[in-house]
Motif scaffolding. Structure first.
Motif, PDB file in Angstrom:
ATOM      1  N   GLN A  79       5.686  -1.125  -1.316  1.00 42.63           N
ATOM      2  CA  GLN A  79       4.941  -0.043  -0.546  1.00 42.63           C
ATOM      3  C   GLN A  79       4.409  -0.558   0.848  1.00 42.63           C
ATOM      4  N   CYS A  80       4.925  -1.440   1.460  1.00 44.71           N
ATOM      5  CA  CYS A  80       4.363  -2.191   2.651  1.00 44.71           C
ATOM      6  C   CYS A  80       4.348  -1.039   3.815  1.00 44.71           C
ATOM      7  N   ASN A  81       3.472  -1.027   4.761  1.00 43.97           N
ATOM      8  CA  ASN A  81       3.421  -0.244   5.805  1.00 43.97           C
ATOM      9  C   ASN A  81       4.027  -1.348   6.863  1.00 43.97           C
TER      10      ASN A  81
ATOM     11  N   SER B  17      -5.433   4.864   5.743  1.00 44.77           N
ATOM     12  CA  SER B  17      -4.741   4.519   4.524  1.00 44.77           C
ATOM     13  C   SER B  17      -5.190   3.031   4.384  1.00 44.77           C
ATOM     14  N   MET B  18      -5.467   2.679   2.937  1.00 40.48           N
ATOM     15  CA  MET B  18      -5.732   1.313   2.508  1.00 40.48           C
ATOM     16  C   MET B  18      -4.250   0.514   2.579  1.00 40.48           C
ATOM     17  N   ASN B  19      -3.513   1.165   2.289  1.00 45.71           N
ATOM     18  CA  ASN B  19      -2.246   0.316   2.293  1.00 45.71           C
ATOM     19  C   ASN B  19      -1.749  -0.030   3.712  1.00 45.71           C
ATOM     20  N   ALA B  20      -2.129   0.672   4.819  1.00 47.17           N
ATOM     21  CA  ALA B  20      -1.911  -0.063   6.091  1.00 47.17           C
ATOM     22  C   ALA B  20      -2.795  -1.206   6.471  1.00 47.17           C
TER      23      ALA B  20
ATOM     24  N   ALA C  56      -5.399   1.035  10.188  1.00 46.27           N
ATOM     25  CA  ALA C  56      -5.922   1.684   8.981  1.00 46.27           C
ATOM     26  C   ALA C  56      -6.615   2.887   9.329  1.00 46.27           C
TER      27      ALA C  56
ATOM     28  N   LEU D  53      -4.110  -3.296   3.959  1.00 47.23           N
ATOM     29  CA  LEU D  53      -3.431  -4.553   2.971  1.00 47.23           C
ATOM     30  C   LEU D  53      -2.234  -5.015   3.810  1.00 47.23           C
ATOM     31  N   SER D  54      -1.420  -4.063   4.319  1.00 50.45           N
ATOM     32  CA  SER D  54      -0.186  -4.467   5.124  1.00 50.45           C
ATOM     33  C   SER D  54      -0.512  -5.385   6.218  1.00 50.45           C
TER      34      SER D  54
ATOM     35  N   TYR E  75       6.495  -6.807  -1.918  1.00 49.39           N
ATOM     36  CA  TYR E  75       5.646  -5.439  -1.704  1.00 49.39           C
ATOM     37  C   TYR E  75       6.546  -4.244  -1.277  1.00 49.39           C
TER      38      TYR E  75
END
Length: 130
Positions: free
Chosen positions: A106-108, A41-44, A36, A46-47, A104
């Motif tokens: 938009q998962c990284n 990225s907050m998405n990273a 992250a 969360l993934s 999910y």
């Protein structure tokens, strides 16, 4: 060599499982945070946390199947439970990854797999340090 006495499920095994979950959690979170920070990225993050949870859930379910029924088990029953636990973990991992892919969007996936692999390596590291 075949063991002739029953195997016991004592408090020592509970401490080992607690240590296993802690090591897996630390390693998975560390991997998620590093990725992250690197990707900003907050998405990273969360993934990565989702990957960590997949590893933890499969570990806990496998332990519950292998050690959860009774306090004393014959060796052949313990072996059968271990096989059942490993097969259950494998199928559960497949199902959880399928749910992530379907839900999910938009998962990284690099973060997901990195945290998952780090958490699984925590499983093996906790076996070495125990």
């Amino acid at each position: 060599m075949i063991q002739s006495r029953p195997m016991k499920n004592s408090r020592k095994h509970i401490k080992i499982m607690y240590r296993l979950v802690m090591v897996q959690s630390v390693m998975g979170l560390l991997a998620a945070i590093i990725i992250a920070v690197h990707t900003r990225s907050m998405n990273a993050l969360l993934s990565g946390i989702v990957g960590l949870f997949i590893a933890l859930i499969s570990t806990l379910i496998g332990a519950k199947i292998a050690f959860g029924d009774s306090l004393v088990v014959a060796p052949n029953v313990a072996y059968a439970r271990h096989k059942k636990a490993m097969i259950s973990r494998f199928i559960l991992n497949l199902l959880l990854f399928a749910v992530v892919v379907l839900v999910y969007r938009q998962c990284n996936y690099i973060a997901l797999l990195s945290a998952y692999i780090a958490a699984l390596s925590g499983y093996w590291i906790s076996l070495i340090i125990t």
